[in-house]
Design a protein around this motif. Structure first.
Motif, short mmCIF file in Angstrom:
data_model
loop_
_atom_site.label_atom_id
_atom_site.label_comp_id
_atom_site.label_asym_id
_atom_site.label_seq_id
_atom_site.Cartn_x
_atom_site.Cartn_y
_atom_site.Cartn_z
N ALA A 261 61.11 72.44 55.06
CA ALA A 261 60.41 73.49 54.74
C ALA A 261 59.06 73.58 54.94
CB ALA A 261 60.67 73.98 53.08
N TYR A 262 58.26 72.48 54.62
CA TYR A 262 56.93 72.18 54.70
C TYR A 262 56.66 72.20 56.25
CZ TYR A 262 52.50 70.74 52.89
OH TYR A 262 51.04 70.97 52.39
N GLU B 148 54.63 74.97 61.20
CA GLU B 148 54.84 75.48 62.66
C GLU B 148 54.52 76.96 62.84
OE1 GLU B 148 57.35 71.63 64.13
OE2 GLU B 148 58.36 73.36 63.70
N LEU B 149 55.39 77.51 61.74
CA LEU B 149 55.32 79.06 61.88
C LEU B 149 53.88 79.38 61.87
CD1 LEU B 149 58.27 80.22 59.70
CD2 LEU B 149 58.21 80.50 61.96
N ALA B 150 53.17 78.97 60.97
CA ALA B 150 51.76 79.32 60.95
C ALA B 150 50.84 78.98 62.05
CB ALA B 150 50.92 78.71 59.64
N GLU B 151 50.98 77.82 62.71
CA GLU B 151 50.41 77.34 63.97
C GLU B 151 50.76 78.39 64.97
OE1 GLU B 151 49.92 72.70 63.56
OE2 GLU B 151 52.02 73.21 64.18
N ALA B 152 52.01 78.80 65.13
CA ALA B 152 52.38 79.64 66.28
C ALA B 152 51.62 81.04 66.07
CB ALA B 152 53.83 79.79 66.46
N GLY B 153 51.29 81.43 64.76
CA GLY B 153 50.58 82.79 64.64
C GLY B 153 51.42 83.76 63.54
N ARG C 7 53.19 76.23 51.21
CA ARG C 7 52.12 75.03 51.43
C ARG C 7 51.92 74.70 52.77
NH1 ARG C 7 51.31 72.56 46.18
NH2 ARG C 7 52.42 73.25 44.70
N GLY C 8 52.97 74.45 53.51
CA GLY C 8 52.87 74.25 54.76
C GLY C 8 51.99 75.01 55.67
N ALA C 9 52.25 76.60 55.41
CA ALA C 9 51.49 77.52 56.12
C ALA C 9 50.23 77.45 55.76
CB ALA C 9 52.05 78.93 55.64
N GLY D 72 64.05 74.38 63.92
CA GLY D 72 62.62 74.49 63.64
C GLY D 72 62.01 75.85 63.96
N ALA D 73 60.71 75.92 63.87
CA ALA D 73 60.10 77.26 64.30
C ALA D 73 60.21 77.85 65.55
CB ALA D 73 58.58 77.08 64.03
#
Length: 425
Positions: free
Chosen positions: A130-131, A136-141, A158-160, A278-279
């Motif tokens: 989940a983290y 990865e979702l946040a990194e991609a926008g 937290r990951g985002a 994954g994302a």
């Protein structure tokens, strides 16, 4: 003030109700509904008698107090006719009439929002997955949406945040109630990197029935809902069902057959949910639709796991490294001179009126009455909680006491003093 009428109508209809939308289809605005006579209200078809009685109550004082309270503590109020209210959310069944929020609301309709949900009692593997997904979702926008619950929800958020992205948390309680309490720091971080939102009025406690109601908002804000890890009884499956009914995509991570924690996700995949690893598997659905928002090439390769599958670097490690620093900060805070606290206490004592008027407590709940009586003796939240716990004969949580104090404040029974203390009005 239009907002007060919106609050009044939302309170009359209740959270999760479609009745507000039905009334607005007929009368266009909350003020016009408010101005209906008793006879006109009794002739309305499609709503129950309880709602008709609520609509006949023309007292706006409670709604006005909520509005003024939100203004004072910097809580935003988004109504169905607000410019920032997303069209995406307007299309769901039982759309919320009013949303209270802290933080920054992005242009939701022009962004890819992905709901990341799952069980509270997750495995270590589920937490790391989940983290990693949130980061990865946040990194991609993409914008990560969750319920800020323990386990999977909190890990995704937290990951985002760790990846520098934006995240939104939808609460099943009042905007001023942090639940679970151990996510107080996460709550603050989310308001700094996105927003915390809820349709429940300030002071609403986290009752179990609230969470299934709020889940429709989690999925309604999002283009897709991804369930990372969930057993067959997990509330995350309710969110997935809402997403399906709303015409949104449903994704799920597969797990080993027979593992309890993967029973729900495997069942979703069997029923037609998109299996993901994954994302990238999620975002390939939206990359062409939102080329100005989604950039999967920004996802860091091998940032979390070595090619052999051995864990190399994870954002989870960063959380563990932050703990000693946080503990050190708390220790320094505890060692500060007591002089400032004494000054605050003195200021509070001076600000507190010599005598507080008696209030009508006949409609108070047992909890509200215990807190009210405790505030006659004490002003600090800790002292009020200790005294109320004694009166209730059980240990009360700081969150539920604060929620009750907020309710009393909105009702005009008490007011805040310097230093986070309270006094009866």
């Amino acid at each position: 003030m239009d907002t007060v009428y919106w609050i009044w109508l939302a309170l009359a209809c209740g959270a999760g109700s479609e009745s507000g939308s039905l009334l607005l289809d007929q009368y266009a605005t909350p003020q016009k509904i408010y101005e209906l006579t008793s006879d006109e209200i009794s002739d309305i078809e499609g709503i129950d008698e309880d709602l008709k009685r609520a609509l006949c109550d023309k007292d706006l004082s409670y709604s006005e107090r909520i509005y003024k309270y939100c203004q004072r503590v910097n809580v935003g109020i988004m109504t169905l006719d607000s410019p920032i209210y997303p069209e995406r959310l307007k299309r769901i069944h039982a759309k919320p009439l009013v949303l209270y929020y802290k933080g920054r609301i992005p242009d939701i309709d022009d962004n890819v929002l992905v709901a990341c949900v799952g069980t509270r009692n997750c495995t270590e593997h589920g937490f790391k997955t989940a983290y990693k997904l949130g980061a990865e979702l946040a990194e991609a926008g993409a914008v990560v949406v969750s319920g800020m619950a323990l386990g999977i929800d909190g890990a995704c958020a937290r990951g985002a945040i760790a990846a520098g992205g934006m995240t939104i948390a939808v609460l099943g309680c009042g905007i001023d109630v942090i639940y679970p309490p151990r996510h107080a720091e996460l709550y603050r971080n989310i308001t700094e990197h996105g927003a915390v939102i809820t349709e429940f009025v300030p002071g609403t406690s986290p009752e179990g029935a609230n969470f299934p109601i709020r889940n429709r908002i989690i999925s309604g804000l999002s283009l897709g809902t991804c369930v990372v890890e969930a057993d067959m009884k997990s509330g995350a499956l309710i969110t997935a069902r809402h997403a399906e009914k709303q015409g949104r995509d449903v994704f799920a991570f597969p797990g080993r057959a027979g593992d309890k924690e993967s029973g729900g996700t495997n069942a979703l995949i069997h029923a037609g949910a998109v299996m993901v690893r994954g994302a990238r598997d999620i975002l390939e659905e939206y990359e062409l639709m939102y080329p100005h928002r989604i950039f999967t090439e920004h996802i860091s390769k091998n940032k979390y796991f070595a090619p052999t599958g051995e864990l190399r670097v994870t954002y989870v490690d960063n959380i563990e490294k932050e703990k000693p620093a946080r503990q050190k900060k708390e220790k320094i805070k505890e060692e500060k001179p007591k002089r400032r606290a004494e000054k605050v206490k003195e200021a509070s004592a001076n600000a507190q009126p010599q005598t507080a008027k008696e209030h009508d407590t006949s409609s108070f709940s047992e909890m509200e009455l215990a807190v009210y009586e405790s505030m006659k003796k004490f002003s600090s939240l800790d002292e009020i909680r200790a005294e109320a716990s004694r009166k209730m004969d059980r240990e009360l949580g700081a969150g539920e006491v604060l929620a009750t104090v907020t309710t009393l404040e909105i009702l005009g029974v008490c007011h805040a003093l310097p230093g986070g203390n309270y006094s009866l009005s």
